[in-house]
Design a protein around this motif. Structure first.
Motif, short mmCIF file in Angstrom:
data_model
loop_
_atom_site.label_atom_id
_atom_site.label_comp_id
_atom_site.label_asym_id
_atom_site.label_seq_id
_atom_site.Cartn_x
_atom_site.Cartn_y
_atom_site.Cartn_z
N MET A 137 0.84 -1.20 0.00
CA MET A 137 0.00 0.00 0.00
C MET A 137 0.87 1.25 0.00
SD MET A 137 -2.88 1.24 2.78
CE MET A 137 -4.21 0.30 2.04
N LYS A 138 0.39 2.28 -0.68
CA LYS A 138 1.07 3.56 -0.68
C LYS A 138 0.60 4.39 0.51
CE LYS A 138 1.82 3.89 -5.67
NZ LYS A 138 1.62 4.71 -6.89
N TYR A 139 1.56 4.89 1.26
CA TYR A 139 1.24 5.65 2.46
C TYR A 139 1.57 7.13 2.30
CZ TYR A 139 0.59 1.34 5.12
OH TYR A 139 0.13 0.13 5.59
N VAL A 140 0.75 7.96 2.93
CA VAL A 140 1.03 9.39 3.04
C VAL A 140 1.32 9.69 4.50
CG1 VAL A 140 -1.46 9.87 3.17
CG2 VAL A 140 0.15 11.74 2.73
N LEU A 141 2.44 10.33 4.74
CA LEU A 141 2.87 10.70 6.09
C LEU A 141 2.57 12.17 6.30
CD1 LEU A 141 4.47 10.20 8.75
CD2 LEU A 141 6.55 10.73 7.47
N ILE A 142 1.80 12.49 7.33
CA ILE A 142 1.39 13.86 7.60
C ILE A 142 1.81 14.25 9.02
CG2 ILE A 142 -0.53 15.49 7.69
CD1 ILE A 142 -2.12 13.58 5.92
N THR A 143 2.71 15.22 9.12
CA THR A 143 3.06 15.73 10.44
C THR A 143 1.99 16.74 10.86
OG1 THR A 143 4.41 17.57 9.60
CG2 THR A 143 5.52 15.45 9.95
N GLY A 144 1.72 16.78 12.15
CA GLY A 144 0.66 17.67 12.61
C GLY A 144 -0.68 17.28 12.01
N GLY A 145 -0.92 15.98 11.90
CA GLY A 145 -2.11 15.50 11.20
C GLY A 145 -3.32 15.22 12.07
N THR A 146 -3.32 15.69 13.32
CA THR A 146 -4.43 15.38 14.22
C THR A 146 -5.55 16.41 14.18
OG1 THR A 146 -3.34 16.49 16.08
CG2 THR A 146 -2.91 14.13 15.81
N GLY A 147 -5.33 17.53 13.52
CA GLY A 147 -6.37 18.56 13.47
C GLY A 147 -6.11 19.54 12.35
N GLY A 148 -7.04 20.47 12.16
CA GLY A 148 -6.86 21.53 11.20
C GLY A 148 -6.65 21.06 9.78
N ILE A 149 -5.78 21.76 9.06
CA ILE A 149 -5.53 21.44 7.66
C ILE A 149 -4.94 20.04 7.50
CG2 ILE A 149 -4.17 22.10 5.63
CD1 ILE A 149 -4.33 25.01 6.63
N GLY A 150 -4.05 19.66 8.39
CA GLY A 150 -3.43 18.34 8.30
C GLY A 150 -4.44 17.22 8.37
N PHE A 151 -5.38 17.31 9.30
CA PHE A 151 -6.41 16.28 9.46
C PHE A 151 -7.34 16.27 8.26
CE2 PHE A 151 -10.61 14.89 11.07
CZ PHE A 151 -10.27 13.61 11.46
N GLU A 152 -7.71 17.44 7.76
CA GLU A 152 -8.60 17.50 6.60
C GLU A 152 -7.90 16.97 5.35
OE1 GLU A 152 -11.74 18.08 6.66
OE2 GLU A 152 -11.77 18.59 8.80
N LEU A 153 -6.61 17.19 5.22
CA LEU A 153 -5.87 16.60 4.11
C LEU A 153 -5.86 15.08 4.23
CD1 LEU A 153 -2.80 19.01 3.74
CD2 LEU A 153 -4.52 18.52 1.98
N ALA A 154 -5.69 14.59 5.46
CA ALA A 154 -5.71 13.14 5.68
C ALA A 154 -7.02 12.53 5.19
CB ALA A 154 -5.51 12.83 7.17
N LYS A 155 -8.11 13.21 5.40
CA LYS A 155 -9.41 12.72 4.95
C LYS A 155 -9.47 12.64 3.43
CE LYS A 155 -13.01 14.56 7.10
NZ LYS A 155 -13.83 15.58 7.80
N ASN A 156 -8.90 13.62 2.75
CA ASN A 156 -8.88 13.60 1.29
C ASN A 156 -8.04 12.45 0.76
OD1 ASN A 156 -10.16 16.21 -0.19
ND2 ASN A 156 -9.46 16.78 1.86
N PHE A 157 -6.89 12.23 1.38
CA PHE A 157 -6.04 11.11 0.96
C PHE A 157 -6.71 9.77 1.24
CE2 PHE A 157 -2.52 14.28 1.38
CZ PHE A 157 -1.98 14.12 0.11
N ALA A 158 -7.34 9.65 2.41
CA ALA A 158 -8.01 8.41 2.77
C ALA A 158 -9.14 8.10 1.79
CB ALA A 158 -8.56 8.51 4.19
N ARG A 159 -9.84 9.13 1.37
CA ARG A 159 -10.94 8.97 0.42
C ARG A 159 -10.45 8.39 -0.90
NH1 ARG A 159 -12.63 13.88 1.01
NH2 ARG A 159 -13.94 13.40 2.80
N ASP A 160 -9.20 8.66 -1.24
CA ASP A 160 -8.62 8.16 -2.50
C ASP A 160 -7.83 6.87 -2.32
OD1 ASP A 160 -9.75 10.03 -4.10
OD2 ASP A 160 -7.95 11.20 -4.46
#
Length: 251
Positions: free
Chosen positions: A1-24
């Protein structure tokens, strides 16, 4: 699986980006210094997208945090296809009054560990001939910021550095992009000690726009029509506006 690593990913822009990546369909790896926030973010993402989210507790405001995180990722044999350097903090005050250690932590978090993570992961990406990096800067990168001098300077560094390594990386099949959001409704301003501007965009809107532009390999993305207009204003005018706004919060 291809992974995306997001620092500061628990809230704000980081968390919302995580949702977009997860959706794909990307595997999500989030990094934070707060165990409770990591657990909450992981639970939300797993419940919404029915995926397994990996978490790493790491304080990116400390020297050598980047190499420590990278070593743990390698030990777990994860293939990081996308790196999102989102973690960052801001400080408000006159440069002589901002605590030296807090300023130092800002520079370590916003600049040093961002660079080190880029250097570590881009080497792996070069070997594979593919990969993507998204560095989070700010509209503050486009002018100096009186009464928030180190923060604006750190974001100017991120923008300049990202543009430079993008030029290098394109020959290796790797893309490097920069996101420069304006004021956003997150806990950033509370941590900074200021009020969130009424014109601030939601983190969800910023992330949605940023994700689309990132996947199109946009060099520099500035979400929000007003923000794209403001960055074109004369530098001295922008400096005075920043100084007036930030000085109101200086004790």
């Amino acid at each position: 699986m291809k992974y995306v690593l997001i620092t500061g990913g628990t809230g704000g822009i980081g968390f919302e980006l995580a949702k977009n990546f997860a959706r794909d369909g990307y595997g999500i790896v989030i990094v934070s210094s707060n165990s409770e926030r990591l657990q909450m973010a992981r639970q939300k993402l797993e419940d919404e997208f029915e995926i397994t989210v990996l978490t790493y507790k790491q304080d990116m405001g400390k020297i050598e945090a980047a190499i420590q995180l990278y070593s743990r990722i390698k030990e777990d044999d994860l293939n990081i296809s996308i790196l999102v350097n989102n973690a960052g903090i801001g400080l408000v005050g006159t440069t002589d009054n901002i605590d030296f250690q807090r300023d130092e932590r800002l520079m370590i978090l916003n600049v040093i560990n961002l660079v080190e993570l880029c250097k570590l992961f881009i080497s792996d990406m070069y070997k594979h001939g593919s990969g993507k990096i998204l560095n989070i800067s700010s509209t503050g990168a486009f002018q100096p910021g009186p009464y928030t001098s180190t923060y604006f300077a750190s974001k100017a560094f991120v923008l300049s550095y990202s543009r430079a390594i993008r030029y290098e990386a394109k020959e290796k099949g790797v893309q490097v992009c920069t996101l420069c959001p304006g004021a956003t409704k997150t806990n950033f301003f509370a941590q900074e000690g200021t009020e969130t501007p009424q014109s601030a965009m939601t983190a969800e809107d910023v992330a949605r726009y940023a994700y689309k532009q990132f996947m199109k390999n946009k060099d520099v993305t500035v979400p929000g029509f007003l923000n794209r207009i403001i960055i074109k204003f004369p530098l001295k005018l922008k400096m005075r506006a920043v100084a007036k706004m930030k000085k109101e919060n200086v004790v």
